[in-house]
Design a protein around this motif. Structure first.
Motif, PDB file in Angstrom:
ATOM      1  N   ARG A  39       0.736  -1.270  -0.117  1.00 29.99           N
ATOM      2  CA  ARG A  39      -0.133  -0.521   0.007  1.00 29.99           C
ATOM      3  C   ARG A  39       1.322   1.646  -0.569  1.00 29.99           C
ATOM      4  NH1 ARG A  39      -3.209  -3.025   4.968  1.00 29.99           N
ATOM      5  NH2 ARG A  39      -0.599  -3.400   5.156  1.00 29.99           N
ATOM      6  N   ARG A 244      -5.053 -14.060  -2.391  1.00 34.53           N
ATOM      7  CA  ARG A 244      -5.214 -12.728  -3.070  1.00 34.53           C
ATOM      8  C   ARG A 244      -6.698 -12.925  -3.101  1.00 34.53           C
ATOM      9  NH1 ARG A 244      -4.021 -13.621  -9.604  1.00 34.53           N
ATOM     10  NH2 ARG A 244      -4.848 -11.755  -9.351  1.00 34.53           N
ATOM     11  N   GLU A 245      -6.767 -10.839  -2.701  1.00 37.62           N
ATOM     12  CA  GLU A 245      -7.855 -10.059  -2.157  1.00 37.62           C
ATOM     13  C   GLU A 245      -8.756 -10.307  -3.161  1.00 37.62           C
ATOM     14  OE1 GLU A 245      -6.367  -6.880  -0.690  1.00 37.62           O
ATOM     15  OE2 GLU A 245      -5.329  -7.458   0.875  1.00 37.62           O
ATOM     16  N   ASP A 246      -8.268 -10.315  -4.736  1.00 41.37           N
ATOM     17  CA  ASP A 246      -9.308  -9.373  -5.463  1.00 41.37           C
ATOM     18  C   ASP A 246      -9.674 -10.759  -6.500  1.00 41.37           C
ATOM     19  OD1 ASP A 246      -7.377 -11.931  -6.979  1.00 41.37           O
ATOM     20  OD2 ASP A 246      -6.961 -10.173  -9.129  1.00 41.37           O
ATOM     21  N   TRP A 251     -12.225 -13.057  -1.562  1.00 39.47           N
ATOM     22  CA  TRP A 251     -13.553 -12.423  -2.411  1.00 39.47           C
ATOM     23  C   TRP A 251     -14.633 -12.494  -1.059  1.00 39.47           C
ATOM     24  CZ3 TRP A 251     -14.682  -9.461  -6.081  1.00 39.47           C
ATOM     25  CH2 TRP A 251     -15.554  -9.723  -6.345  1.00 39.47           C
ATOM     26  N   ASP A 279       1.188  -5.999  -5.594  1.00 43.48           N
ATOM     27  CA  ASP A 279      -0.052  -5.384  -5.878  1.00 43.48           C
ATOM     28  C   ASP A 279      -0.853  -4.945  -5.175  1.00 43.48           C
ATOM     29  OD1 ASP A 279      -2.316  -4.162  -7.062  1.00 43.48           O
ATOM     30  OD2 ASP A 279      -2.488  -4.888  -9.533  1.00 43.48           O
ATOM     31  N   ARG A 281      -3.770  -4.266  -4.856  1.00 43.68           N
ATOM     32  CA  ARG A 281      -5.154  -5.559  -5.181  1.00 43.68           C
ATOM     33  C   ARG A 281      -5.313  -6.508  -4.837  1.00 43.68           C
ATOM     34  NH1 ARG A 281      -5.489  -2.963 -11.239  1.00 43.68           N
ATOM     35  NH2 ARG A 281      -3.348  -3.536 -11.052  1.00 43.68           N
ATOM     36  N   ASP A 284      -1.569  -7.311   1.123  1.00 48.90           N
ATOM     37  CA  ASP A 284      -1.423  -6.439   1.632  1.00 48.90           C
ATOM     38  C   ASP A 284      -0.051  -6.420   1.813  1.00 48.90           C
ATOM     39  OD1 ASP A 284      -4.331  -5.211   1.556  1.00 48.90           O
ATOM     40  OD2 ASP A 284      -4.040  -6.829   3.503  1.00 48.90           O
TER      41      ASP A 284
END
Length: 313
Positions: A39, A244-246, A251, A279, A281, A284
């Motif tokens: 971030r 991964r958060e996307d 999610w 990234d 996105r 973290d």
């Protein structure tokens, strides 16, 4: 079908005796050992990571399964959260529903017996010795441990298009679907990660199994905060593709997730920004480690037979 079932989840292992190897390749890489906050785009400290993790509802730590250094760092994060007084649970991607009793009965003084109780070697995971420090850190902090992986029968039925058991159908019905752009990206990644050797018709079923796999692990994290466990939050130990958060486990979660990707350095990629994982996105924090090897993942695919063995994510 065997290859489809395994590859669809992006987390299957070589069925030949897999071993977590010492990560010694590129020890002199400038990023080796560095920890970054995506971030801010800046390097950060372990204490900053541990403080952020202690404030989150969910902490998801993504590994490359055969990198022993990744398991050492996972154990360090679990131990740090235990020292900070968070009564969290640890959810294992490597454990299936039938292993819930063995995990609940585990004791620090006999933690080595988990290898047999979880049928660890028989199911093809890398050496238990590499993962045992994670269990030791959890047990020392009195953290309950739970399985996260869905049962093979659930995965088989979904991949084959068979009638689904009520619990499988219910979980799928309430789990979030991907937006079209995210679904398209996932299908492209599935094709690329399997070296273009999979038939196009296999990609959509694989993506659906992936969604179910991630939703199942998210559900296990929620269960950890409910009776009889009543944890204050949960830590997920899983392949990096699942944290991964996307589009992965975060999610499907409510509340505050903190994600950490443990990433092997690559020759020629000298800055953090050179890595796709760097990234905000997606993750973290990114923690760089040496490599285990420089094998070409596409070497497992032959022109005539397709994938001969599943490859770890």
């Amino acid at each position: 079908m065997r290859a489809l079932l395994c590859l669809a989840a992006l987390s299957c292992l070589l069925t030949a005796a897999a071993e977590a190897a010492p990560a010694r390749l590129l020890n002199d890489h400038p990023l080796n050992g560095s920890l970054w906050d995506t971030r801010s785009g800046q390097p950060t400290t372990e204490d900053a990571l541990f403080s952020a993790a202690a404030a989150a509802d969910w902490v998801l730590i993504g590994e490359k399964h055969d990198n022993g250094e990744h398991h050492r760092l996972q154990a360090r994060i679990v131990a740090a959260l235990g020292r900070r007084g968070r009564r969290m649970a640890v959810v294992w991607e490597m454990a299936e529903p039938e292993h819930a009793g063995a995990l609940a009965a585990a004791r620090l003084e006999d933690v080595g017996s988990l290898e047999a109780a979880l049928a660890w070697k028989a199911r093809g995971w890398p050496d238990w010795d590499e993962y045992q420090p994670i269990a030791e850190a959890a047990l020392a902090a009195r953290m309950p441990m739970l399985p996260g992986k869905p049962s093979p029968s659930q995965v088989r039925a979904l991949a084959r298009g068979e009638d689904l058991a009520p619990d499988t159908a219910e979980l799928l019905s309430r789990s979030r679907r991907y937006p079209p752009a995210v679904q398209s990206d996932l299908l492209e990644e599935l094709a690329a990660s399997h070296c273009g050797r999979l038939p196009e018709a296999a990609l959509a079923p694989m993506a659906e199994v992936q969604r179910f796999w991630d939703a199942s692990m998210a559900d296990a994290l929620r269960q950890a905060t409910q009776p009889p466990h009543d944890a204050e939050g949960a830590i997920l130990i899983a392949g990096s593709g699942h944290v991964r958060e996307d589009r992965a486990v975060p999610w499907h979660l409510e509340g505050e997730s903190l994600t950490v990707a443990l990433v092997e350095v690559v020759a020629g990629r000298q800055t953090a920004a050179d890595y796709p994982a760097f990234d905000p996105r997606l993750f973290d924090f990114v923690w760089f480690t040496p490599r285990v090897d420089d094998k070409d993942p596409c070497a497992a695919f032959s022109e005539e037979r397709g994938p001969e063995e599943p490859v770890p994510d």
